[in-house]
Design a protein around this motif. Structure first.
Motif, mmCIF file in Angstrom:
data_model
loop_
_atom_site.group_PDB
_atom_site.id
_atom_site.type_symbol
_atom_site.label_atom_id
_atom_site.label_comp_id
_atom_site.label_asym_id
_atom_site.label_seq_id
_atom_site.Cartn_x
_atom_site.Cartn_y
_atom_site.Cartn_z
ATOM 1 N N GLY A 80 3.998 50.151 -12.815
ATOM 2 C CA GLY A 80 4.232 51.405 -13.525
ATOM 3 C C GLY A 80 3.729 52.554 -12.675
ATOM 4 O O GLY A 80 3.317 52.346 -11.527
ATOM 5 N N HIS A 81 3.759 53.758 -13.216
ATOM 6 C CA HIS A 81 3.263 54.910 -12.450
ATOM 7 C C HIS A 81 2.543 55.885 -13.363
ATOM 8 O O HIS A 81 3.057 56.263 -14.401
ATOM 9 C CB HIS A 81 4.395 55.610 -11.685
ATOM 10 C CG HIS A 81 5.515 56.126 -12.545
ATOM 11 N ND1 HIS A 81 5.570 57.409 -13.005
ATOM 12 C CD2 HIS A 81 6.624 55.512 -13.035
ATOM 13 C CE1 HIS A 81 6.675 57.582 -13.723
ATOM 14 N NE2 HIS A 81 7.330 56.445 -13.764
ATOM 15 N N MET A 82 1.330 56.246 -12.951
ATOM 16 C CA MET A 82 0.542 57.206 -13.733
ATOM 17 C C MET A 82 1.024 58.633 -13.509
ATOM 18 O O MET A 82 0.736 59.518 -14.310
ATOM 19 C CB MET A 82 -0.948 57.110 -13.359
ATOM 20 C CG MET A 82 -1.610 55.807 -13.779
ATOM 21 S SD MET A 82 -1.607 55.545 -15.563
ATOM 22 C CE MET A 82 -3.076 56.462 -16.065
ATOM 23 N N LEU A 91 5.062 59.283 -22.072
ATOM 24 C CA LEU A 91 5.315 57.846 -21.957
ATOM 25 C C LEU A 91 5.888 57.405 -20.616
ATOM 26 O O LEU A 91 5.687 56.262 -20.204
ATOM 27 C CB LEU A 91 6.299 57.426 -23.066
ATOM 28 C CG LEU A 91 5.824 57.674 -24.492
ATOM 29 C CD1 LEU A 91 6.967 57.452 -25.473
ATOM 30 C CD2 LEU A 91 4.644 56.769 -24.825
ATOM 31 N N ASP A 92 6.617 58.274 -19.945
ATOM 32 C CA ASP A 92 7.301 57.928 -18.700
ATOM 33 C C ASP A 92 6.287 57.471 -17.660
ATOM 34 O O ASP A 92 5.501 58.265 -17.162
ATOM 35 C CB ASP A 92 8.091 59.144 -18.193
ATOM 36 C CG ASP A 92 8.903 58.838 -16.937
ATOM 37 O OD1 ASP A 92 8.778 57.729 -16.389
ATOM 38 O OD2 ASP A 92 9.649 59.729 -16.507
ATOM 39 N N GLY A 93 6.296 56.187 -17.345
ATOM 40 C CA GLY A 93 5.400 55.640 -16.316
ATOM 41 C C GLY A 93 4.107 55.110 -16.886
ATOM 42 O O GLY A 93 3.675 54.009 -16.534
ATOM 43 N N SER A 94 3.460 55.882 -17.776
ATOM 44 C CA SER A 94 2.142 55.472 -18.273
ATOM 45 C C SER A 94 2.254 54.337 -19.296
ATOM 46 O O SER A 94 1.366 53.492 -19.384
ATOM 47 C CB SER A 94 1.390 56.661 -18.851
ATOM 48 O OG SER A 94 2.194 57.352 -19.770
ATOM 49 N N ASP A 126 3.181 58.426 -6.655
ATOM 50 C CA ASP A 126 4.256 59.427 -6.573
ATOM 51 C C ASP A 126 5.642 58.832 -6.818
ATOM 52 O O ASP A 126 6.537 58.938 -5.989
ATOM 53 C CB ASP A 126 4.232 60.140 -5.210
ATOM 54 C CG ASP A 126 4.995 61.470 -5.253
ATOM 55 O OD1 ASP A 126 5.382 61.893 -6.359
ATOM 56 O OD2 ASP A 126 5.211 62.059 -4.189
ATOM 57 N N GLU A 127 5.823 58.245 -7.993
ATOM 58 C CA GLU A 127 7.153 57.753 -8.373
ATOM 59 C C GLU A 127 8.107 58.918 -8.536
ATOM 60 O O GLU A 127 9.280 58.844 -8.167
ATOM 61 C CB GLU A 127 7.067 56.948 -9.685
ATOM 62 C CG GLU A 127 8.329 56.174 -10.038
ATOM 63 C CD GLU A 127 9.360 56.969 -10.819
ATOM 64 O OE1 GLU A 127 10.492 56.483 -10.955
ATOM 65 O OE2 GLU A 127 9.060 58.077 -11.292
ATOM 66 N N GLU A 128 7.619 60.005 -9.125
ATOM 67 C CA GLU A 128 8.518 61.096 -9.537
ATOM 68 C C GLU A 128 8.994 61.969 -8.376
ATOM 69 O O GLU A 128 10.050 62.589 -8.465
ATOM 70 C CB GLU A 128 7.829 61.977 -10.587
ATOM 71 C CG GLU A 128 7.448 61.235 -11.877
ATOM 72 C CD GLU A 128 8.664 60.890 -12.745
ATOM 73 O OE1 GLU A 128 9.800 61.179 -12.326
ATOM 74 O OE2 GLU A 128 8.450 60.329 -13.824
ATOM 75 N N GLY A 129 8.213 62.075 -7.323
ATOM 76 C CA GLY A 129 8.626 62.931 -6.205
ATOM 77 C C GLY A 129 8.712 64.400 -6.587
ATOM 78 O O GLY A 129 9.497 65.157 -6.014
ATOM 79 N N LEU A 192 8.166 47.656 -17.649
ATOM 80 C CA LEU A 192 8.600 48.172 -18.950
ATOM 81 C C LEU A 192 8.775 49.681 -18.802
ATOM 82 O O LEU A 192 7.971 50.330 -18.137
ATOM 83 C CB LEU A 192 7.514 47.875 -19.999
ATOM 84 C CG LEU A 192 7.651 48.521 -21.379
ATOM 85 C CD1 LEU A 192 8.852 47.976 -22.131
ATOM 86 C CD2 LEU A 192 6.375 48.299 -22.198
ATOM 87 N N HIS A 193 9.822 50.242 -19.389
ATOM 88 C CA HIS A 193 10.030 51.687 -19.261
ATOM 89 C C HIS A 193 10.742 52.216 -20.492
ATOM 90 O O HIS A 193 11.498 51.481 -21.120
ATOM 91 C CB HIS A 193 10.874 51.995 -18.006
ATOM 92 C CG HIS A 193 10.590 53.330 -17.404
ATOM 93 N ND1 HIS A 193 11.074 54.497 -17.936
ATOM 94 C CD2 HIS A 193 9.857 53.687 -16.330
ATOM 95 C CE1 HIS A 193 10.655 55.512 -17.189
ATOM 96 N NE2 HIS A 193 9.905 55.052 -16.214
ATOM 97 N N ILE A 194 10.507 53.471 -20.812
ATOM 98 C CA ILE A 194 11.334 54.106 -21.844
ATOM 99 C C ILE A 194 12.748 54.261 -21.285
ATOM 100 O O ILE A 194 12.935 54.443 -20.077
ATOM 101 C CB ILE A 194 10.766 55.474 -22.271
ATOM 102 C CG1 ILE A 194 10.508 56.387 -21.051
ATOM 103 C CG2 ILE A 194 9.499 55.296 -23.097
ATOM 104 C CD1 ILE A 194 10.230 57.827 -21.419
HETATM 105 ZN ZN LIG Z 1 9.276 56.564 -14.801
#
Ligand SMILES: [Zn+2]
Length: 416
Positions: A80-82, A91-94, A126-129, A192-194
């Protein structure tokens, strides 16, 4: 088989709320990678797992690995990504990371600190960039797909280069791909992801197994005609670049409808000279096409090309195509997808299978050759990257329970 320890999915929801109050303001989540708030979130995460017998370290790309050593070196990875976008959702990542924490707790209890396989949680960097416009940084460094020459010259809005920003965060740019060593004994990767879209909401279902991430073909298509006076030029004498482009706007809906779940978008249209009294000389549109199946994606592209050539010919204009970007479809694992389905059905009765439009870290791990699958949970409003991003709490709890069920199945799948 050992007796089963219980997963506490309500605790995950409570921890997500705790994280939200720690790292959000009135505009939403502010856990942008390499900022102070991101570091606070990551420190909070380490504190959450302090009592578990984990080995914890950052790799050369800044990804944090939490390892519960098992009887075998073979690893089950949960990722996942914080980090979030600025003004992002809670919720996205966390959700992915905190569900992983709860699963580590359950596995540690159930197997007295020694599961049959090694279990590792990874918080990708840095998933989101959001700052440098390059998403999946940590996972693409790890998978080896990161293009160092392209990344080396990236700058943020203040002119700070990616290598300089990384250096300030204790990461040496030229060594980030050494993180690939972390995948050495990886036997399966789960995320797991939304959903971030409206599909599950419209179906009235909480959870889905994800088939893979879409491949993308992205082009600029320019029609070249002739500027001419809008009063003196008869309709049958015009070389109207916009007429041809306008016909493409209709055509891509037909192409998408016949593609079997593909999508096409004309996101931009620029005309020259762009004045009210002239026929359009040049019209440049962007075309973005996505599909899970490489053959279908190729067909969508060739149909668009053929149509553009026909419209250009019929409109007496010329045509040029320029490739802007491309990524291959990343299908997930053909044994893990049914396992994910099964975990969902056992938890809430009914499952669904769907592709992912957005890219995720899982796509990078899959590209590195690790058997991978994702699980989606329904998004309310079908929206994300926004402070209104939300999911029903009972659905979050079902997601954690089903995802834990999948993790247990994956452990047995690895040690089969
Ligand atoms: Zn994400």
């Amino acid at each position: 088989m050992s007796s089963t320890a219980a997963i506490d999915s309500k605790r995950t929801v409570a921890e997500l709320k705790e994280l939200r109050s720690l790292t959000s303001d009135e505009n939403g989540a502010q856990r942008v990678a390499f900022t102070k708030t991101w570091l606070i979130a990551r420190e909070w995460l380490r504190e959450k797992v302090r009592t578990l017998p984990l080995e914890i370290h950052n790799d050369s790309a800044g990804n944090t690995w939490f390892t519960l050593a098992g009887k075998s070196n073979e690893c089950l990875l949960i990722g996942g990504h914080m980090d979030s976008v600025p003004n992002g959702g809670w919720l996205d990542g966390s959700l992915n990371v905190l569900a992983g924490v709860e699963i580590l707790r359950r596995i540690n209890t159930q197997y007295n600190g020694k599961p049959p396989v090694t279990v590792r949680l990874v918080d990708w960097a840095d998933e989101e960039g959001a700052r440098f416009g390059k998403s999946l940084f940590g996972s693409s460094a790890c998978s080896g797909n990161l293009n160092l020459d392209e990344a080396r010259i990236l700058k943020d809005k203040d002119g700070i280069s990616l290598p300089d920003a990384l250096h300030n965060a204790g990461i040496e740019f030229e060594r980030v791909k050494e993180s690939g060593g972390e995948l050495k004994n990886a036997a399966a990767y789960l995320e797991l992801h939304i959903e971030q879209g409206p599909v599950l909401l419209d179906l009235g279902l909480p959870l889905a197994a994800v088939l893979g991430t879409f491949g993308v073909e992205r082009y600029a298509v320019t029609f070249h005609g002739q500027a001419a006076h809008s009063g003196s030029t008869p309709m049958d004498r015009r070389k109207d670049a916009f007429l041809a482009a306008g016909r493409m706007a209709q055509e891509i809906y037909r192409i998408a409808a016949h593609s079997g779940n593909g999508v096409c978008t004309i996101g931009s249209c620029v005309t020259r000279p762009g004045i009210v009294t002239s026929v359009v000389e040049d019209c440049r549109i962007t075309l973005d096409q996505r599909h899970l199946d490489p053959t279908a994606l190729g067909n969508m592209l060739s149909q668009a090309r053929t149509a553009s050539e026909q419209f250009a010919r019929e409109g007496s204009v010329t045509l040029s195509w320029e490739r802007l970007w491309h990524i291959a479809p990343r299908p997930f694992h053909n044994e893990l997808i049914p396992l994910c389905d099964e975990a969902i059905r056992e938890t809430c009765g009914k499952s669904h299978r769907m592709p992912s439009g957005p890219l995720h870290d899982a796509a990078e791990v899959a590209a590195a050759g690790v058997p991978t699958v994702m699980m989606f949970v329904q998004s309310l409003h079908g929206i994300s990257h926004n402070k209104i991003e939300d999911t029903r709490e009972d659905h979050l709890e079902l997601a954690v329970t089903a995802f834990d069920n999948l993790a247990e199945k994956a452990i047995h799948w690895i040690s089969r």
